[in-house]
Write a protein that holds these residues in place. Structure first.
Motif, PDB file in Angstrom:
ATOM      1  N   THR A 112      -1.528 -11.713  16.283  1.00  0.00           N
ATOM      2  CA  THR A 112      -0.829 -12.469  15.086  1.00  0.00           C
ATOM      3  C   THR A 112      -1.622 -12.188  13.803  1.00  0.00           C
ATOM      4  OG1 THR A 112      -1.962 -14.569  15.462  1.00  0.00           O
ATOM      5  CG2 THR A 112       0.106 -14.297  16.322  1.00  0.00           C
ATOM      6  N   SER A 113      -2.919 -12.300  13.722  1.00  0.00           N
ATOM      7  CA  SER A 113      -3.499 -12.052  12.419  1.00  0.00           C
ATOM      8  C   SER A 113      -3.490 -10.361  11.939  1.00  0.00           C
ATOM      9  CB  SER A 113      -5.002 -12.162  12.719  1.00  0.00           C
ATOM     10  OG  SER A 113      -4.997 -13.493  12.929  1.00  0.00           O
ATOM     11  N   ALA A 114      -3.348  -9.542  12.998  1.00  0.00           N
ATOM     12  CA  ALA A 114      -3.252  -8.044  12.587  1.00  0.00           C
ATOM     13  C   ALA A 114      -1.691  -7.898  11.883  1.00  0.00           C
ATOM     14  CB  ALA A 114      -3.563  -7.046  13.715  1.00  0.00           C
ATOM     15  N   ALA A 115      -1.007  -8.298  12.702  1.00  0.00           N
ATOM     16  CA  ALA A 115       0.520  -8.222  12.333  1.00  0.00           C
ATOM     17  C   ALA A 115       0.829  -8.886  10.918  1.00  0.00           C
ATOM     18  CB  ALA A 115       1.462  -8.911  13.344  1.00  0.00           C
ATOM     19  N   MET A 116       0.358 -10.137  10.792  1.00  0.00           N
ATOM     20  CA  MET A 116       0.358 -10.902   9.309  1.00  0.00           C
ATOM     21  C   MET A 116      -0.159  -9.894   8.582  1.00  0.00           C
ATOM     22  SD  MET A 116      -1.137 -14.491   8.250  1.00  0.00           S
ATOM     23  CE  MET A 116      -2.752 -13.970   8.785  1.00  0.00           C
ATOM     24  N   LEU A 117      -1.246  -9.455   8.579  1.00  0.00           N
ATOM     25  CA  LEU A 117      -2.092  -8.562   7.231  1.00  0.00           C
ATOM     26  C   LEU A 117      -1.159  -7.126   7.294  1.00  0.00           C
ATOM     27  CD1 LEU A 117      -5.741  -9.113   8.562  1.00  0.00           C
ATOM     28  CD2 LEU A 117      -4.788  -9.534   6.177  1.00  0.00           C
ATOM     29  N   THR A 118      -0.533  -6.626   8.139  1.00  0.00           N
ATOM     30  CA  THR A 118      -0.123  -5.560   8.101  1.00  0.00           C
ATOM     31  C   THR A 118       1.399  -5.620   7.382  1.00  0.00           C
ATOM     32  OG1 THR A 118      -0.720  -4.677  10.225  1.00  0.00           O
ATOM     33  CG2 THR A 118       1.292  -3.425   9.580  1.00  0.00           C
ATOM     34  N   TRP A 119       2.032  -6.633   7.812  1.00  0.00           N
ATOM     35  CA  TRP A 119       3.391  -6.724   7.149  1.00  0.00           C
ATOM     36  C   TRP A 119       3.303  -7.248   5.484  1.00  0.00           C
ATOM     37  CZ3 TRP A 119       7.050  -4.139   9.001  1.00  0.00           C
ATOM     38  CH2 TRP A 119       7.335  -4.224  10.159  1.00  0.00           C
ATOM     39  N   THR A 120       2.023  -8.067   5.429  1.00  0.00           N
ATOM     40  CA  THR A 120       1.990  -8.604   4.012  1.00  0.00           C
ATOM     41  C   THR A 120       1.546  -7.191   3.146  1.00  0.00           C
ATOM     42  OG1 THR A 120       0.947 -10.631   4.859  1.00  0.00           O
ATOM     43  CG2 THR A 120       0.597  -9.987   2.530  1.00  0.00           C
ATOM     44  N   LEU A 121       0.588  -6.160   3.664  1.00  0.00           N
ATOM     45  CA  LEU A 121       0.270  -5.095   2.683  1.00  0.00           C
ATOM     46  C   LEU A 121       1.627  -4.168   2.444  1.00  0.00           C
ATOM     47  CD1 LEU A 121      -1.969  -3.618   1.464  1.00  0.00           C
ATOM     48  CD2 LEU A 121      -2.198  -2.402   3.615  1.00  0.00           C
ATOM     49  N   HIS A 122       2.208  -4.158   3.420  1.00  0.00           N
ATOM     50  CA  HIS A 122       3.673  -3.563   3.439  1.00  0.00           C
ATOM     51  C   HIS A 122       4.566  -3.967   2.539  1.00  0.00           C
ATOM     52  CE1 HIS A 122       7.529  -1.520   4.186  1.00  0.00           C
ATOM     53  NE2 HIS A 122       7.988  -2.846   4.451  1.00  0.00           N
ATOM     54  N   GLU A 123       4.885  -5.531   2.334  1.00  0.00           N
ATOM     55  CA  GLU A 123       5.753  -6.134   1.608  1.00  0.00           C
ATOM     56  C   GLU A 123       5.118  -6.209   0.130  1.00  0.00           C
ATOM     57  OE1 GLU A 123       8.518  -7.288   1.504  1.00  0.00           O
ATOM     58  OE2 GLU A 123       9.290  -7.135   3.575  1.00  0.00           O
ATOM     59  N   LEU A 124       3.871  -6.141  -0.140  1.00  0.00           N
ATOM     60  CA  LEU A 124       3.198  -6.062  -1.376  1.00  0.00           C
ATOM     61  C   LEU A 124       3.241  -4.881  -2.063  1.00  0.00           C
ATOM     62  CD1 LEU A 124       0.055  -8.417  -0.922  1.00  0.00           C
ATOM     63  CD2 LEU A 124       2.140  -9.123  -2.212  1.00  0.00           C
ATOM     64  N   SER A 125       3.252  -3.720  -1.067  1.00  0.00           N
ATOM     65  CA  SER A 125       3.230  -2.265  -1.625  1.00  0.00           C
ATOM     66  C   SER A 125       4.552  -1.894  -1.971  1.00  0.00           C
ATOM     67  CB  SER A 125       2.586  -1.485  -0.653  1.00  0.00           C
ATOM     68  OG  SER A 125       3.540  -1.216   0.594  1.00  0.00           O
ATOM     69  N   VAL A 126       5.733  -2.341  -1.269  1.00  0.00           N
ATOM     70  CA  VAL A 126       7.179  -1.903  -1.657  1.00  0.00           C
ATOM     71  C   VAL A 126       7.931  -2.800  -2.539  1.00  0.00           C
ATOM     72  CG1 VAL A 126       7.031  -0.701   0.368  1.00  0.00           C
ATOM     73  CG2 VAL A 126       7.878  -2.898   0.532  1.00  0.00           C
ATOM     74  N   GLY A 127       7.425  -4.090  -2.731  1.00  0.00           N
ATOM     75  CA  GLY A 127       7.958  -5.162  -3.419  1.00  0.00           C
ATOM     76  C   GLY A 127       8.061  -4.926  -4.851  1.00  0.00           C
ATOM     77  N   GLU A 128       8.044  -5.918  -5.739  1.00  0.00           N
ATOM     78  CA  GLU A 128       7.867  -6.058  -7.056  1.00  0.00           C
ATOM     79  C   GLU A 128       6.435  -5.930  -7.472  1.00  0.00           C
ATOM     80  OE1 GLU A 128       9.800  -9.515  -8.725  1.00  0.00           O
ATOM     81  OE2 GLU A 128      11.787  -9.258  -8.006  1.00  0.00           O
ATOM     82  N   SER A 129       6.241  -4.944  -8.321  1.00  0.00           N
ATOM     83  CA  SER A 129       4.907  -4.829  -8.788  1.00  0.00           C
ATOM     84  C   SER A 129       4.017  -5.959  -8.988  1.00  0.00           C
ATOM     85  CB  SER A 129       4.752  -3.732  -9.784  1.00  0.00           C
ATOM     86  OG  SER A 129       5.353  -4.082 -11.066  1.00  0.00           O
ATOM     87  N   GLY A 130       4.718  -7.029  -9.611  1.00  0.00           N
ATOM     88  CA  GLY A 130       4.116  -8.305 -10.072  1.00  0.00           C
ATOM     89  C   GLY A 130       3.464  -8.970  -8.979  1.00  0.00           C
ATOM     90  N   MET A 131       4.142  -8.861  -7.786  1.00  0.00           N
ATOM     91  CA  MET A 131       3.456  -9.567  -6.687  1.00  0.00           C
ATOM     92  C   MET A 131       1.919  -9.185  -6.364  1.00  0.00           C
ATOM     93  SD  MET A 131       6.489 -10.029  -3.932  1.00  0.00           S
ATOM     94  CE  MET A 131       6.925  -8.439  -3.633  1.00  0.00           C
ATOM     95  N   MET A 132       1.839  -7.711  -6.023  1.00  0.00           N
ATOM     96  CA  MET A 132       0.600  -7.203  -6.145  1.00  0.00           C
ATOM     97  C   MET A 132      -0.363  -7.448  -6.988  1.00  0.00           C
ATOM     98  SD  MET A 132      -1.534  -5.722  -3.857  1.00  0.00           S
ATOM     99  CE  MET A 132      -0.996  -4.597  -2.571  1.00  0.00           C
ATOM    100  N   ARG A 133      -0.003  -7.544  -8.454  1.00  0.00           N
ATOM    101  CA  ARG A 133      -0.745  -7.834  -9.469  1.00  0.00           C
ATOM    102  C   ARG A 133      -1.297  -9.176  -9.322  1.00  0.00           C
ATOM    103  NH1 ARG A 133       3.059  -4.990 -12.715  1.00  0.00           N
ATOM    104  NH2 ARG A 133       4.036  -6.830 -13.463  1.00  0.00           N
ATOM    105  N   LYS A 134      -0.409 -10.112  -8.982  1.00  0.00           N
ATOM    106  CA  LYS A 134      -0.949 -11.483  -8.734  1.00  0.00           C
ATOM    107  C   LYS A 134      -1.948 -11.733  -7.800  1.00  0.00           C
ATOM    108  CE  LYS A 134       3.176 -13.846 -10.270  1.00  0.00           C
ATOM    109  NZ  LYS A 134       4.448 -14.796  -9.875  1.00  0.00           N
ATOM    110  N   VAL A 135      -1.788 -10.952  -6.671  1.00  0.00           N
ATOM    111  CA  VAL A 135      -2.927 -11.006  -5.782  1.00  0.00           C
ATOM    112  C   VAL A 135      -4.247 -10.260  -6.064  1.00  0.00           C
ATOM    113  CG1 VAL A 135      -3.394 -10.119  -3.325  1.00  0.00           C
ATOM    114  CG2 VAL A 135      -1.202 -10.987  -3.657  1.00  0.00           C
ATOM    115  N   ARG A 136      -3.794  -9.148  -6.648  1.00  0.00           N
ATOM    116  CA  ARG A 136      -5.169  -8.280  -7.140  1.00  0.00           C
ATOM    117  C   ARG A 136      -5.961  -9.325  -8.156  1.00  0.00           C
ATOM    118  NH1 ARG A 136      -2.988  -3.830  -7.817  1.00  0.00           N
ATOM    119  NH2 ARG A 136      -3.810  -2.971  -5.719  1.00  0.00           N
TER     120      ARG A 136
END
Length: 520
Positions: free
Chosen positions: A330-354
């Motif tokens: 579950t942890s691996a799947a959660m990290l994988t999908w989160t990275l996917h969504e942050l990389s293809v979604g609105e750039s503001g999301m990844m900026r907030k995480v960064r």
């Protein structure tokens, strides 16, 4: 020669004895046949009673006489919508009433309503036992009588042992373990960055989370985890997932069947060998001598000398394999999908995480670890992880069996019915979550008018007495890993569409073809 009267009498006694034994044997066979016949009649009676009582539940589309929805569900295997999508769609359409589904001859209801989830998971949880004969059956070689599948005294005893082992002190150790694991991953990413090569982050996250759980439970070095788990545990899980939707694989003596049996034996032998060696080391250790600070050591500290034996070793083997499944997949799947969504979604999301990540990790001196308090400040990062668990529902369904008749959503559910809880269905309901198929971490950012744990609407770790013991550990680990990577790298998908395809046959839900990124 004529027989003497004594010999004749003896022969008569033997003949009578043989006749009596033959009669007893015949009665035994007849008794067994009668018991089987009565058992079959009782099963038929229960089946018809369940069908009669369930007549008040709406029937899912695609029903066929005798075999129910078996064809419709098998057509979904490997396709979109997949089996879990159908369950969510069917149950959402009839909520709060359960929807009736028949798989082969098994009577089931699927629920996707917070109120009925609460009844099954919490307010009447004692009436709903684990479904070890059906949904968990393909995974019993992994789960056995571990926490996920056990009940009664075994479950209470082991949950008590493990909950004590997961007290607050272990969380600080998880930060250090996760930090070491992500630093090893960064070495690989630096190399890929220099070469301009794509990296399959799903594969890397699976290795990383196995290393973390291997060290946290057993104090394994990363090389030991990489040698043991990818070669044995991962192929075992792949075969178990295949059997869950293609059950005949468990009976056909194919080369893979024999290979699977061999892997299970070797994995069990390796784990039991570790447990046995640790117990011997504990018994021979001088008072006050240093000991491994891991979960196994904490559990063994609660085992009495008279209690330890082969049964204890087997039970601990199942618990360790359960931890591998729950704490890694579950942890691996959660990290994988989160990275996917942050990389293809609105750039503001990844900026907030960064930005959050740099505020925590960028200020650390070399060799200094973040604290739990500083990681708690990664609010948007945690929100992104939770939104992933909601949107992707990496564990899409959980099943139980009704022990006695009950009422769910205004429908009478008879004893023996399999209750399929569609977590995905609840997580994707438009009346519970606005714009439910959109990835919006902001919905989990703490605010006064929102409580994710209220109303059984957010269920990635289950709620009630059987909730996941390792959920805090998993979310802490994920913040360390995601925060470190976001602070150091930019991730660009090699093919966003391919990265976003969900696997239709495996639980937890992972990408169908990996998740490949270029790193900058």
């Amino acid at each position: 020669m004529a027989r003497t009267p004594a010999a004749a009498a003896s022969a008569d006694v033997h003949a009578v004895a043989a006749a009596v034994l033959a009669a007893l044997a015949a009665l035994t066979v007849l008794n067994a046949l009668v018991r089987r016949a009565l058992g079959a009649l009782a099963s038929i009676a229960r089946w018809h009673r369940q069908a009669f009582v369930l007549r008040g539940a709406p029937m899912a589309p695609g029903y066929l006489p005798f075999i129910g929805h078996t064809v419709a569900l098998f057509k979904a295997v490997g396709n979109y919508p997949c089996t879990w999508d159908l369950f969510a769609r069917w149950a959402t359409a009839t909520a709060p009433k359960p929807v009736r589904v028949q798989i082969f001859t098994r009577h089931c209801v699927v629920i996707a309503d917070p109120s009925t989830m609460k009844r099954v998971m919490s307010s009447n949880a004692k009436n709903y036992s684990k479904d070890t004969e059906f949904s968990y059956a393909p995974f019993l070689e992994i789960l056995g009588t571990g926490l996920v599948t056990s009940g009664g005294e075994t479950w209470r005893r082991m949950r008590g042992h493990i909950s004590k082992a997961l007290r607050v002190e272990i969380l600080d150790e998880i930060i250090a373990i996760a930090n070491r694991a992500v630093e090893r991953l960064c070495v690989k990413l630096d190399d890929a960055k220099a070469r301009g090569a794509a990296v399959d982050m799903e594969h890397e996250f699976r290795l990383l989370t196995l290393q973390v759980i291997g060290e946290a439970i057993l104090s394994l070095q990363p090389e030991q985890s990489d040698e043991l788990f990818p070669a044995l545990y991962l192929p075992i899980m792949d075969e178990c997932n295949a059997r869950s939707l293609s059950p005949w694989r468990a009976w056909l003596p194919t080369p893979e069947w024999f290979a699977h049996k061999s892997r299970v034996r070797r994995l069990d032998a390796a784990i039991i060998g570790i447990v046995r060696a640790r117990w011997r080391a504990r018994r021979g250790r001088a008072a006050g001598a240093p000991a491994p600070d891991d979960i196994l050591e904490r559990v063994l500290a609660q085992v009495d000398v008279g209690e330890y034996g082969a049964e204890t070793e087997t039970q601990l083997c199942y618990e360790i394999k359960t931890f591998l499944l729950a704490g890694h997949e579950t942890s691996a799947a959660m990290l994988t999908w989160t990275l996917h969504e942050l990389s293809v979604g609105e750039s503001g999301m990844m900026r907030k995480v960064r930005a959050e990540a740099k505020a925590v990790f960028g200020r650390l001196k070399p060799g200094v670890l973040p604290t739990r308090d500083s990681l708690a400040s990664l609010e948007y990062t945690l929100a992104a992880l939770k939104e992933t668990l909601r949107l992707y529902s990496v564990v899409p369904v959980v099943t139980r069996v009704a022990e006695e008749d009950d009422d769910l959503g205004g429908v009478k559910v008879p004893a023996g019915t399999t209750v399929i809880m569609s977590l995905q269905g609840v997580h994707h309901r438009a009346d519970v979550w606005a714009d439910p198929l959109a990835y919006k971490p902001d919905r989990f950012v703490p605010r006064k008018d929102f409580d994710e744990n209220e109303g059984f609407k957010f269920l990635p770790f289950i709620q009630g007495p059987r909730n996941c013991l390792g959920q805090y550990l998993a979310m802490l680990e994920a913040r360390v890993v995601l925060g470190t990577l976001a602070a150091r790298y930019e991730f660009h998908p090699k093919n966003a569409a391919e990265n976003g395809k969900k696997h239709t046959k495996a639980i937890p839900i992972a990408p169908a073809n990996g998740s490949h990124f270029f790193v900058k």
